[in-house]
Motif scaffolding. Structure first.
Motif, PDB file in Angstrom:
ATOM      1  N   TYR A  87      -7.044 -28.518 -14.227  1.00  0.00           N
ATOM      2  CA  TYR A  87      -5.935 -27.872 -13.514  1.00  0.00           C
ATOM      3  C   TYR A  87      -4.947 -28.937 -13.055  1.00  0.00           C
ATOM      4  O   TYR A  87      -5.345 -29.953 -12.484  1.00  0.00           O
ATOM      5  N   LEU A  88      -3.688 -28.686 -13.337  1.00  0.00           N
ATOM      6  CA  LEU A  88      -2.648 -29.640 -12.936  1.00  0.00           C
ATOM      7  C   LEU A  88      -1.699 -28.966 -11.952  1.00  0.00           C
ATOM      8  O   LEU A  88      -1.043 -27.977 -12.283  1.00  0.00           O
ATOM      9  N   ILE A  89      -1.661 -29.514 -10.737  1.00  0.00           N
ATOM     10  CA  ILE A  89      -0.791 -28.946  -9.702  1.00  0.00           C
ATOM     11  C   ILE A  89       0.500 -29.749  -9.631  1.00  0.00           C
ATOM     12  O   ILE A  89       0.471 -30.978  -9.623  1.00  0.00           O
ATOM     13  N   ASN A  90       1.622 -29.071  -9.609  1.00  0.00           N
ATOM     14  CA  ASN A  90       2.911 -29.720  -9.338  1.00  0.00           C
ATOM     15  C   ASN A  90       3.374 -29.339  -7.937  1.00  0.00           C
ATOM     16  O   ASN A  90       3.515 -28.149  -7.642  1.00  0.00           O
ATOM     17  N   TRP A  91       3.607 -30.333  -7.098  1.00  0.00           N
ATOM     18  CA  TRP A  91       4.119 -30.096  -5.740  1.00  0.00           C
ATOM     19  C   TRP A  91       5.600 -30.442  -5.732  1.00  0.00           C
ATOM     20  O   TRP A  91       5.967 -31.576  -6.023  1.00  0.00           O
ATOM     21  N   TYR A  92       6.434 -29.494  -5.353  1.00  0.00           N
ATOM     22  CA  TYR A  92       7.881 -29.743  -5.409  1.00  0.00           C
ATOM     23  C   TYR A  92       8.504 -30.104  -4.067  1.00  0.00           C
ATOM     24  O   TYR A  92       9.709 -30.334  -3.990  1.00  0.00           O
ATOM     25  N   SER A  93       7.702 -30.124  -2.997  1.00  0.00           N
ATOM     26  CA  SER A  93       8.229 -30.616  -1.724  1.00  0.00           C
ATOM     27  C   SER A  93       7.073 -31.160  -0.900  1.00  0.00           C
ATOM     28  O   SER A  93       5.904 -30.812  -1.122  1.00  0.00           O
ATOM     29  N   ARG A 124      -2.029 -28.783   0.885  1.00  0.00           N
ATOM     30  CA  ARG A 124      -2.818 -29.112  -0.306  1.00  0.00           C
ATOM     31  C   ARG A 124      -4.300 -28.794  -0.173  1.00  0.00           C
ATOM     32  O   ARG A 124      -4.925 -28.331  -1.129  1.00  0.00           O
ATOM     33  N   ASN A 125      -4.867 -29.026   1.019  1.00  0.00           N
ATOM     34  CA  ASN A 125      -6.313 -28.818   1.140  1.00  0.00           C
ATOM     35  C   ASN A 125      -6.695 -27.348   0.935  1.00  0.00           C
ATOM     36  O   ASN A 125      -7.753 -27.052   0.386  1.00  0.00           O
ATOM     37  N   HIS A 126      -5.814 -26.455   1.357  1.00  0.00           N
ATOM     38  CA  HIS A 126      -6.058 -25.027   1.102  1.00  0.00           C
ATOM     39  C   HIS A 126      -6.045 -24.737  -0.397  1.00  0.00           C
ATOM     40  O   HIS A 126      -6.853 -23.966  -0.900  1.00  0.00           O
ATOM     41  N   ILE A 127      -5.118 -25.348  -1.092  1.00  0.00           N
ATOM     42  CA  ILE A 127      -4.976 -25.063  -2.531  1.00  0.00           C
ATOM     43  C   ILE A 127      -6.156 -25.658  -3.314  1.00  0.00           C
ATOM     44  O   ILE A 127      -6.714 -25.015  -4.188  1.00  0.00           O
ATOM     45  N   TYR A 128      -6.518 -26.899  -2.955  1.00  0.00           N
ATOM     46  CA  TYR A 128      -7.682 -27.496  -3.623  1.00  0.00           C
ATOM     47  C   TYR A 128      -8.907 -26.606  -3.420  1.00  0.00           C
ATOM     48  O   TYR A 128      -9.665 -26.335  -4.336  1.00  0.00           O
ATOM     49  N   ASP A 142     -14.022 -22.734 -12.268  1.00  0.00           N
ATOM     50  CA  ASP A 142     -15.004 -23.747 -12.663  1.00  0.00           C
ATOM     51  C   ASP A 142     -14.254 -24.921 -13.256  1.00  0.00           C
ATOM     52  O   ASP A 142     -14.374 -25.190 -14.443  1.00  0.00           O
ATOM     53  N   TYR A 143     -13.469 -25.577 -12.484  1.00  0.00           N
ATOM     54  CA  TYR A 143     -12.654 -26.652 -13.051  1.00  0.00           C
ATOM     55  C   TYR A 143     -13.479 -27.847 -13.490  1.00  0.00           C
ATOM     56  O   TYR A 143     -14.534 -28.124 -12.923  1.00  0.00           O
ATOM     57  N   LYS A 144     -12.961 -28.542 -14.509  1.00  0.00           N
ATOM     58  CA  LYS A 144     -13.530 -29.848 -14.853  1.00  0.00           C
ATOM     59  C   LYS A 144     -12.980 -30.885 -13.879  1.00  0.00           C
ATOM     60  O   LYS A 144     -13.696 -31.735 -13.391  1.00  0.00           O
ATOM     61  N   ALA A 145     -11.673 -30.798 -13.636  1.00  0.00           N
ATOM     62  CA  ALA A 145     -11.052 -31.684 -12.639  1.00  0.00           C
ATOM     63  C   ALA A 145      -9.706 -31.099 -12.217  1.00  0.00           C
ATOM     64  O   ALA A 145      -9.134 -30.273 -12.925  1.00  0.00           O
ATOM     65  N   ILE A 146      -9.240 -31.550 -11.076  1.00  0.00           N
ATOM     66  CA  ILE A 146      -7.893 -31.191 -10.632  1.00  0.00           C
ATOM     67  C   ILE A 146      -7.040 -32.455 -10.656  1.00  0.00           C
ATOM     68  O   ILE A 146      -7.470 -33.512 -10.171  1.00  0.00           O
ATOM     69  N   TYR A 147      -5.857 -32.339 -11.252  1.00  0.00           N
ATOM     70  CA  TYR A 147      -4.867 -33.420 -11.225  1.00  0.00           C
ATOM     71  C   TYR A 147      -3.618 -32.899 -10.527  1.00  0.00           C
ATOM     72  O   TYR A 147      -3.457 -31.681 -10.349  1.00  0.00           O
ATOM     73  N   GLU A 186       5.136 -43.043  -9.812  1.00  0.00           N
ATOM     74  CA  GLU A 186       3.877 -43.334 -10.503  1.00  0.00           C
ATOM     75  C   GLU A 186       2.750 -43.552  -9.491  1.00  0.00           C
ATOM     76  O   GLU A 186       2.872 -44.337  -8.567  1.00  0.00           O
ATOM     77  N   GLU A 187       1.669 -42.825  -9.647  1.00  0.00           N
ATOM     78  CA  GLU A 187       0.503 -43.079  -8.815  1.00  0.00           C
ATOM     79  C   GLU A 187      -0.691 -42.398  -9.447  1.00  0.00           C
ATOM     80  O   GLU A 187      -0.565 -41.728 -10.456  1.00  0.00           O
ATOM     81  N   ASP A 188      -1.836 -42.540  -8.845  1.00  0.00           N
ATOM     82  CA  ASP A 188      -3.019 -41.900  -9.395  1.00  0.00           C
ATOM     83  C   ASP A 188      -2.920 -40.397  -9.160  1.00  0.00           C
ATOM     84  O   ASP A 188      -2.769 -39.937  -8.040  1.00  0.00           O
ATOM     85  N   ASP A 189      -3.003 -39.640 -10.260  1.00  0.00           N
ATOM     86  CA  ASP A 189      -2.797 -38.201 -10.169  1.00  0.00           C
ATOM     87  C   ASP A 189      -4.100 -37.431 -10.017  1.00  0.00           C
ATOM     88  O   ASP A 189      -4.099 -36.228  -9.943  1.00  0.00           O
ATOM     89  N   PHE A 190      -5.204 -38.150 -10.031  1.00  0.00           N
ATOM     90  CA  PHE A 190      -6.508 -37.499  -9.993  1.00  0.00           C
ATOM     91  C   PHE A 190      -6.811 -37.031  -8.581  1.00  0.00           C
ATOM     92  O   PHE A 190      -6.603 -37.748  -7.613  1.00  0.00           O
ATOM     93  N   VAL A 191      -7.337 -35.822  -8.448  1.00  0.00           N
ATOM     94  CA  VAL A 191      -7.696 -35.314  -7.128  1.00  0.00           C
ATOM     95  C   VAL A 191      -9.207 -35.208  -6.975  1.00  0.00           C
ATOM     96  O   VAL A 191      -9.804 -35.824  -6.091  1.00  0.00           O
ATOM     97  N   ILE A 192      -9.844 -34.417  -7.838  1.00  0.00           N
ATOM     98  CA  ILE A 192     -11.263 -34.146  -7.655  1.00  0.00           C
ATOM     99  C   ILE A 192     -11.876 -33.668  -8.967  1.00  0.00           C
ATOM    100  O   ILE A 192     -11.151 -33.167  -9.829  1.00  0.00           O
ATOM    101  N   GLY A 193     -13.174 -33.838  -9.114  1.00  0.00           N
ATOM    102  CA  GLY A 193     -13.866 -33.403 -10.326  1.00  0.00           C
ATOM    103  C   GLY A 193     -14.305 -34.591 -11.149  1.00  0.00           C
ATOM    104  O   GLY A 193     -14.526 -35.673 -10.610  1.00  0.00           O
ATOM    105  N   VAL A 194     -14.428 -34.394 -12.458  1.00  0.00           N
ATOM    106  CA  VAL A 194     -14.802 -35.482 -13.351  1.00  0.00           C
ATOM    107  C   VAL A 194     -13.568 -35.892 -14.136  1.00  0.00           C
ATOM    108  O   VAL A 194     -12.963 -35.064 -14.821  1.00  0.00           O
TER     109      VAL A 194
END
Ligand code: SAH
Length: 396
Positions: A125-131, A138-142, A150-155, A168-176
């Motif tokens: 799952y890839l989330i785009n935050w526009y503001s 974010r914690n509610h959405i995660y 059943d996500y493999k990972a959230i980016y 540019e930064e690390d886009d990984f949030v949680i999962g594998v």
């Protein structure tokens, strides 16, 4: 959470009541009260009467989005979970489709929370935050994604820092963590996707139906020119649809490698395809000089682009772009004119098309029209969000 009353100018009230979801910058009287990104605001009229509830989040588009018309609605975890659940449920058929494993799960205000999109890439799952405002939740959405999928990972991509530019930064949030590229499918065609390489992941899902019809109906035995080709998505579908040859033209150096990769993972012989790294406008001149003619020409420019020699703005220059394309299209050939520019509508776009053909003394027929696919849910009250316009034009 504490909520703040914000007074709205009279002339905006009707629009908001009718369902316009954006909190426009000019609509607010108490601008000084907007202090903290993500604060919940109750919009009130000059008699302190409640109109709607939203959040404050600065975007180029406005100052936030309406979330509810119910005064007593509490904007908490449940609220976000319900909206996301509803969005997932409305796309159940897409989750079941094994031929297409990449689509949009949540489309901002179309799914009743502006400033947020969520895309699905075969379990990622890839989330785009526009503001920054929406990012505060974010914690509610995660958690909602954790509870509902059943996500493999959230980016994620934060598209709000440094004046809306991607940082540019690390886009990984949680999962594998994914092993990129991951290969997703779109109508049975493979696509290499990178969720960890900047703002762009490699393909634009909103053109799914257009790509498919090119493959099924328009490519066979055709000499195809794909301009502003990026990773060559249209070329791949054209080649798989039996095109005699594809030529992909893009200014960006990365496009050659990216396009090769997409051809290769679909077992397309790259020797038979041309990939040209060059300014499209320069290429047109070259093609005219060499008397090159194409049966199918795809135009998918960005809304605005600046290269060394040319500046292109869709709202000003589309007719000229079309004229160039017309000059290298065979009689009975087809031009696919596409734009994602939200500052003009389909009617206006067709005027650009008409102008280009009449000024070059050519006749044409419009044979197909596309807008956003169904997973890019839109709000009818917010016409600007229906940005995609694609027209198939036959040169007579
Ligand atoms: N059609 C693509 C998406 C296009 S994105 C797809 O289906 O995936 C816009 C692309 O236009 C970018 O890759 C950018 O490098 C390219 N571009 C912008 N200005 C250009 C120019 N003057 N000449 C060639 N390519 C250009």
């Amino acid at each position: 959470m504490k909520e703040t009353n914000i007074r709205i100018k009279q002339k905006y009230i009707d629009k908001i009541k009718k369902g316009y979801p954006l909190i426009e910058k000019d609509s607010i009287v108490d601008i000084g009260k907007l202090r903290r990104e993500g604060m919940i605001i109750n919009l009130i009229d000059s008699n302190n009467k409640f109109i709607a509830k939203g959040y404050f989040g600065r975007q180029n588009k406005g100052n936030g989005w309406i979330l509810s018309y119910d005064k007593n609605e509490i904007i908490d975890y449940e609220f976000f979970r319900n909206k996301i659940e509803e969005a997932i449920n409305s796309r159940k058929h897409m989750f079941r489709n094994e031929e297409t494993t990449a689509f949009r799960v949540f489309n901002g205000e179309g799914d009743n929370i502006g400033g947020l999109t969520i895309d699905y890439y075969d379990g990622y799952y890839l989330i785009n935050w526009y503001s920054e405002g929406i990012y505060m939740f974010r914690n509610h959405i995660y958690k909602a994604l954790e509870d509902l999928t059943d996500y493999k990972a959230i980016y994620q991509k934060k598209r709000f820092s440094a004046g809306g530019k991607y940082v540019e930064e690390d886009d990984f949030v949680i999962g594998v963590r994914g092993n990129f590229p991951i290969v997703v499918k779109e109508n049975g065609v493979n696509f290499a996707v990178y969720l960890n390489e900047g703002a762009m992941v490699g393909f634009f899902m909103d053109q799914r139906d257009v790509r498919n019809i090119i493959k099924e109906k328009y490519a066979k035995d055709k000499n195809v020119l794909n301009t502003f080709s990026y990773t060559g998505a249209f070329s791949v579908f054209a080649a798989l649809g039996g095109a005699m040859k594809t030529t992909s033209v893009d200014l960006a150096n990365r496009s050659r490698k990216k396009t090769m990769e997409q051809f290769q993972i679909n077992n397309i012989n790259t020797d038979e395809q041309d990939i040209i790294v060059e300014d499209v406008f320069k290429y047109f001149k070259y093609a005219v000089k060499k008397h090159l003619l194409f049966d199918l020409v795809i135009l998918d420019p960005p809304s605005f682009a600046k290269s060394k020699k040319f500046t292109f703005s869709a709202s000003k220059d589309y007719s000229n772009l079309l004229k160039e394309a017309i000059s290298i299209t065979n009689k009975s050939g087809i031009i696919i004119a596409s734009t994602n520019c939200s500052s003009f509508n389909m009617k206006r776009f067709k005027q650009f098309i008409d102008k280009a053909f009449s000024e070059t003394y050519n006749k044409y027929d419009i044979i197909e029209e596309f807008s956003l696919p169904c997973d890019f849910r839109i709000k009818p009250e917010y016409k600007e969000s229906n940005y995609l316009k694609v027209v198939f034009i036959k040169k007579l």
